[in-house]
Design an enzyme around this catalytic site. Sequence first.
Site, PDB file in Angstrom:
ATOM      1  N   TYR A   1      -3.672  -2.803  -8.947  1.00  0.00           N
ATOM      2  CA  TYR A   1      -2.491  -2.111  -8.409  1.00  0.00           C
ATOM      3  C   TYR A   1      -1.391  -2.049  -9.460  1.00  0.00           C
ATOM      4  CZ  TYR A   1      -3.612  -1.391  -3.461  1.00  0.00           C
ATOM      5  OH  TYR A   1      -4.126  -0.923  -2.290  1.00  0.00           O
TER       6      TYR A   1
ATOM      7  N   GLU B   1      -9.330 -11.650  15.434  1.00  0.00           N
ATOM      8  CA  GLU B   1     -10.084 -11.661  14.177  1.00  0.00           C
ATOM      9  C   GLU B   1     -10.229 -13.082  13.626  1.00  0.00           C
ATOM     10  OE1 GLU B   1      -9.085  -7.149  12.602  1.00  0.00           O
ATOM     11  OE2 GLU B   1      -7.939  -8.792  11.756  1.00  0.00           O
TER      12      GLU B   1
ATOM     13  N   GLU C   1       9.374  -5.717  -6.610  1.00  0.00           N
ATOM     14  CA  GLU C   1       8.517  -6.496  -5.707  1.00  0.00           C
ATOM     15  C   GLU C   1       8.794  -7.968  -5.955  1.00  0.00           C
ATOM     16  OE1 GLU C   1       6.059  -6.027  -3.057  1.00  0.00           O
ATOM     17  OE2 GLU C   1       6.564  -8.150  -3.148  1.00  0.00           O
TER      18      GLU C   1
ATOM     19  N   SER D   1       0.823  -1.216   0.000  1.00  0.00           N
ATOM     20  CA  SER D   1       0.000   0.000   0.000  1.00  0.00           C
ATOM     21  C   SER D   1       0.859   1.268   0.000  1.00  0.00           C
ATOM     22  CB  SER D   1      -0.905   0.017   1.230  1.00  0.00           C
ATOM     23  OG  SER D   1      -1.676  -1.146   1.270  1.00  0.00           O
ATOM     24  N   GLY D   2       1.876   1.297   0.849  1.00  0.00           N
ATOM     25  CA  GLY D   2       2.709   2.498   0.958  1.00  0.00           C
ATOM     26  C   GLY D   2       3.595   2.697  -0.256  1.00  0.00           C
TER      27      GLY D   2
ATOM     28  N   GLU E   1     -26.883   6.675  17.520  1.00  0.00           N
ATOM     29  CA  GLU E   1     -27.501   7.807  18.216  1.00  0.00           C
ATOM     30  C   GLU E   1     -27.112   7.839  19.692  1.00  0.00           C
ATOM     31  OE1 GLU E   1     -31.863   7.716  18.793  1.00  0.00           O
ATOM     32  OE2 GLU E   1     -31.784   5.619  18.141  1.00  0.00           O
TER      33      GLU E   1
ATOM     34  N   LYS F   1      -8.778 -10.935   4.614  1.00  0.00           N
ATOM     35  CA  LYS F   1      -9.312 -11.139   5.975  1.00  0.00           C
ATOM     36  C   LYS F   1     -10.769 -10.661   6.053  1.00  0.00           C
ATOM     37  CE  LYS F   1      -9.398  -7.961   8.633  1.00  0.00           C
ATOM     38  NZ  LYS F   1      -8.314  -7.425   9.381  1.00  0.00           N
TER      39      LYS F   1
ATOM     40  N   TYR G   1      -4.802  -8.199  17.366  1.00  0.00           N
ATOM     41  CA  TYR G   1      -5.749  -8.057  16.249  1.00  0.00           C
ATOM     42  C   TYR G   1      -5.976  -9.382  15.521  1.00  0.00           C
ATOM     43  CZ  TYR G   1      -5.236  -2.891  15.944  1.00  0.00           C
ATOM     44  OH  TYR G   1      -5.246  -1.541  16.164  1.00  0.00           O
TER      45      TYR G   1
ATOM     46  N   HIS H   1     -32.628   8.456  14.630  1.00  0.00           N
ATOM     47  CA  HIS H   1     -33.344   7.373  15.283  1.00  0.00           C
ATOM     48  C   HIS H   1     -34.057   6.502  14.264  1.00  0.00           C
ATOM     49  CE1 HIS H   1     -35.322   5.475  18.664  1.00  0.00           C
ATOM     50  NE2 HIS H   1     -36.485   5.622  18.063  1.00  0.00           N
TER      51      HIS H   1
ATOM     52  N   CYS I   1      -1.614  -5.970   2.783  1.00  0.00           N
ATOM     53  CA  CYS I   1      -3.020  -5.571   2.880  1.00  0.00           C
ATOM     54  C   CYS I   1      -3.874  -6.268   1.825  1.00  0.00           C
ATOM     55  CB  CYS I   1      -3.143  -4.055   2.738  1.00  0.00           C
ATOM     56  SG  CYS I   1      -4.844  -3.502   2.646  1.00  0.00           S
TER      57      CYS I   1
ATOM     58  N   CYS J   1      -5.523  -7.313   5.306  1.00  0.00           N
ATOM     59  CA  CYS J   1      -6.830  -6.662   5.484  1.00  0.00           C
ATOM     60  C   CYS J   1      -7.917  -7.142   4.525  1.00  0.00           C
ATOM     61  CB  CYS J   1      -6.707  -5.151   5.290  1.00  0.00           C
ATOM     62  SG  CYS J   1      -5.175  -4.441   5.869  1.00  0.00           S
TER      63      CYS J   1
HETATM   64  P1  NDP Z   1      -0.219  -7.845  17.920  1.00  0.00           P
HETATM   65  O1  NDP Z   1       1.068  -7.222  18.240  1.00  0.00           O
HETATM   66  O2  NDP Z   1      -1.440  -7.040  17.827  1.00  0.00           O
HETATM   67  O3  NDP Z   1      -0.493  -9.027  18.933  1.00  0.00           O
HETATM   68  C1  NDP Z   1       0.447 -10.040  19.162  1.00  0.00           C
HETATM   69  C2  NDP Z   1      -0.086 -10.926  20.239  1.00  0.00           C
HETATM   70  O4  NDP Z   1       0.761 -12.051  20.401  1.00  0.00           O
HETATM   71  C3  NDP Z   1      -0.167 -10.215  21.571  1.00  0.00           C
HETATM   72  O5  NDP Z   1      -1.355 -10.613  22.202  1.00  0.00           O
HETATM   73  C4  NDP Z   1       1.059 -10.742  22.296  1.00  0.00           C
HETATM   74  O6  NDP Z   1       0.926 -10.795  23.672  1.00  0.00           O
HETATM   75  C5  NDP Z   1       1.123 -12.150  21.766  1.00  0.00           C
HETATM   76  N1  NDP Z   1       2.460 -12.726  21.859  1.00  0.00           N
HETATM   77  C6  NDP Z   1       3.625 -12.144  21.495  1.00  0.00           C
HETATM   78  N2  NDP Z   1       4.641 -12.984  21.710  1.00  0.00           N
HETATM   79  C7  NDP Z   1       4.119 -14.117  22.217  1.00  0.00           C
HETATM   80  C8  NDP Z   1       4.664 -15.349  22.641  1.00  0.00           C
HETATM   81  N3  NDP Z   1       5.972 -15.593  22.597  1.00  0.00           N
HETATM   82  N4  NDP Z   1       3.839 -16.298  23.126  1.00  0.00           N
HETATM   83  C9  NDP Z   1       2.501 -16.063  23.187  1.00  0.00           C
HETATM   84  N5  NDP Z   1       1.925 -14.917  22.801  1.00  0.00           N
HETATM   85  C10 NDP Z   1       2.728 -13.959  22.318  1.00  0.00           C
HETATM   86  O7  NDP Z   1       0.078  -8.642  16.578  1.00  0.00           O
HETATM   87  P2  NDP Z   1      -0.834  -9.266  15.478  1.00  0.00           P
HETATM   88  O8  NDP Z   1      -0.003 -10.382  14.931  1.00  0.00           O
HETATM   89  O9  NDP Z   1      -2.190  -9.593  15.972  1.00  0.00           O
HETATM   90  O10 NDP Z   1      -0.960  -8.090  14.423  1.00  0.00           O
HETATM   91  C11 NDP Z   1       0.191  -7.375  14.012  1.00  0.00           C
HETATM   92  C12 NDP Z   1      -0.131  -5.967  13.686  1.00  0.00           C
HETATM   93  O11 NDP Z   1      -0.787  -5.905  12.435  1.00  0.00           O
HETATM   94  C13 NDP Z   1      -1.100  -5.286  14.647  1.00  0.00           C
HETATM   95  O12 NDP Z   1      -0.478  -4.789  15.781  1.00  0.00           O
HETATM   96  C14 NDP Z   1      -1.676  -4.199  13.779  1.00  0.00           C
HETATM   97  O13 NDP Z   1      -0.808  -3.125  13.781  1.00  0.00           O
HETATM   98  C15 NDP Z   1      -1.713  -4.852  12.412  1.00  0.00           C
HETATM   99  N6  NDP Z   1      -3.054  -5.396  12.130  1.00  0.00           N
HETATM  100  C16 NDP Z   1      -4.110  -4.539  12.047  1.00  0.00           C
HETATM  101  C17 NDP Z   1      -5.365  -5.013  11.784  1.00  0.00           C
HETATM  102  C18 NDP Z   1      -6.518  -4.076  11.707  1.00  0.00           C
HETATM  103  O14 NDP Z   1      -6.305  -2.892  11.559  1.00  0.00           O
HETATM  104  N7  NDP Z   1      -7.752  -4.560  11.823  1.00  0.00           N
HETATM  105  C19 NDP Z   1      -5.629  -6.435  11.576  1.00  0.00           C
HETATM  106  C20 NDP Z   1      -4.447  -7.243  11.699  1.00  0.00           C
HETATM  107  C21 NDP Z   1      -3.224  -6.730  11.962  1.00  0.00           C
HETATM  108  P3  NDP Z   1       1.183  -9.508  24.605  1.00  0.00           P
HETATM  109  O15 NDP Z   1      -0.005  -8.638  24.401  1.00  0.00           O
HETATM  110  O16 NDP Z   1       1.238 -10.124  25.965  1.00  0.00           O
HETATM  111  O17 NDP Z   1       2.465  -8.923  24.151  1.00  0.00           O
END
Ligand code: NDP
Length: 460
Positions: A100, A185, A36, A16-17, A444, A52, A181, A439, A44, A49
């Site tokens: 794209y 999801e 690429e 995207s960027g 609301e 998903k 996330y 409403h 994305c 995104c």
């Molecule tokens: P996140 O960083 O959101 O979450 C990672 C999760 O994994 C956390 O709950 C973390 O725990 C856990 N974790 C990390 N290390 C370990 C481990 N060794 N053992 C067990 N659990 C662990 O990452 P995601 O992979 O879910 O998503 C990455 C990024 O992508 C997001 O932060 C977001 O920026 C982007 N994204 C955005 C979306 C949207 O806008 N809808 C959808 C999907 C991704 P803890 O919290 O304890 O560190």
Amino acid sequence: MSESYDYDLFVIGAGSGGVRAARLAALDGKRVGVAEGHRIGGTCVIQGCVPKKFMVYASEVSHHLKVAEGYGWTIPEAHFSWKSFIECKDIEIARLSGIYAANLAKAGADVFHAHGRLKDAHTVELVGKDRTVTARTILIATGGKPWVPDALPGIEHAITSEEAFHLSDLPRSIVVVGGGYIAVEFAGIFAGLGVETTLVYRGPNILRGFDDDVRAHLAGELERRGIRVVLGCQHAEIRKEGDRLISVMETGQSFESDQVMFATGRVPNTHDLGLEAAGVTLTEGGAIAVDAFSRTSVPNIWAIGDVTDRMNLTPVAIREAVAFHQTVFRDTPSRFDYEAVPTAVFSQPPVGVVGLSEAEARKAVGPVDIYLTRFRPMKYAFMGLDERTLMKLVVEPESNRVLGVHIVGPDAPEMIQLAAIAVKAGLTKAQWDATCALHPTAAEELVTLREKQPVLDMAG
Ligand code: NDP
């Protein structure tokens, strides 16, 4: 001067960027090249995104069918074909990737289907093409990739979100690991598709960093949708026994499933980019270090998006690209403002958030006023479903400004996009309240919240 280089701008990574930056510069008449190594569109479009959201749509149908029965519809037993869904999804993703690519070509950019590796500050090797190109400005926009704990015994049996988009069969049961996330999801996606789903997270509650009321509310709603949420729990081992996987936890618990999916975070994609050769430095966390304008430690090399690990969201990468273009090619130094960026978790029900959580606001401004309501969405009135929507406003008492809006419930992402305009504009609670309600809607409630905490549970 620029004539001594092949390109005015060379972009590594067509997500995207990268695509946005390349197109803007090319449309300005600059000579632009893009490398690429995978498919055009990046995380994305290809494995994030977009696919998903299609999976969420597919999954939500099971819930809609239940709602339909509440409204008097008789629905013969419904069947879901994972195979036909995946086929349709892949066709649409290929179409979008094609758009794209076509837009890059239309803008006049050269696209190289090759991994780009820096040889020095102005030279990029197109790996496997036996070719190098030179550029006055280089932009790195290579995104991120899933991270899994490699040292965990049996981790090779687990999948990540990347494989989840291409499973040949829908598993009957799955253990999803993580509380962010992607974990939340995908747990919703699988559960909605009828997969017996267990979400295991090491911390005390899912979605660390989100407002505590949101976290507690969503965890309850996920369980209501049939997801087993296991907190304070970490893998010790994944054992394969025949076709089954046994998740052995440090707590001594174990879960048996067809699949185990790790969603334990993503890391910047800096592998084999030749950053050292060019003198580009990394942060401690392994992201490309940049200043507020996205310039790296090498003056003519810039980086945007997830590879810089600032705020890893598609629209943010696009805005960083626009700011980069303004700064470098329009002589207007620009930086993206990371405040009040709305975000959504496409869980079921979904979450929409903009601004500060209650805890963040207290830290930033001291005491805050909280307006909170929980109610049963009107749509579910006939169903005997106990699902609740949560809406919460965080307000700074002195200025009366709304600092944060938090919604868990149907259409939360759609609502939060609009609420973000008001939060970004710094509107006061009085200005929200001066807006006439529409409403009957869920939204609301956002302009009719009168009672400060202590919380009134509108569901009564
Ligand atoms: P996140 O960083 O959101 O979450 C990672 C999760 O994994 C956390 O709950 C973390 O725990 C856990 N974790 C990390 N290390 C370990 C481990 N060794 N053992 C067990 N659990 C662990 O990452 P995601 O992979 O879910 O998503 C990455 C990024 O992508 C997001 O932060 C977001 O920026 C982007 N994204 C955005 C979306 C949207 O806008 N809808 C959808 C999907 C991704 P803890 O919290 O304890 O560190």
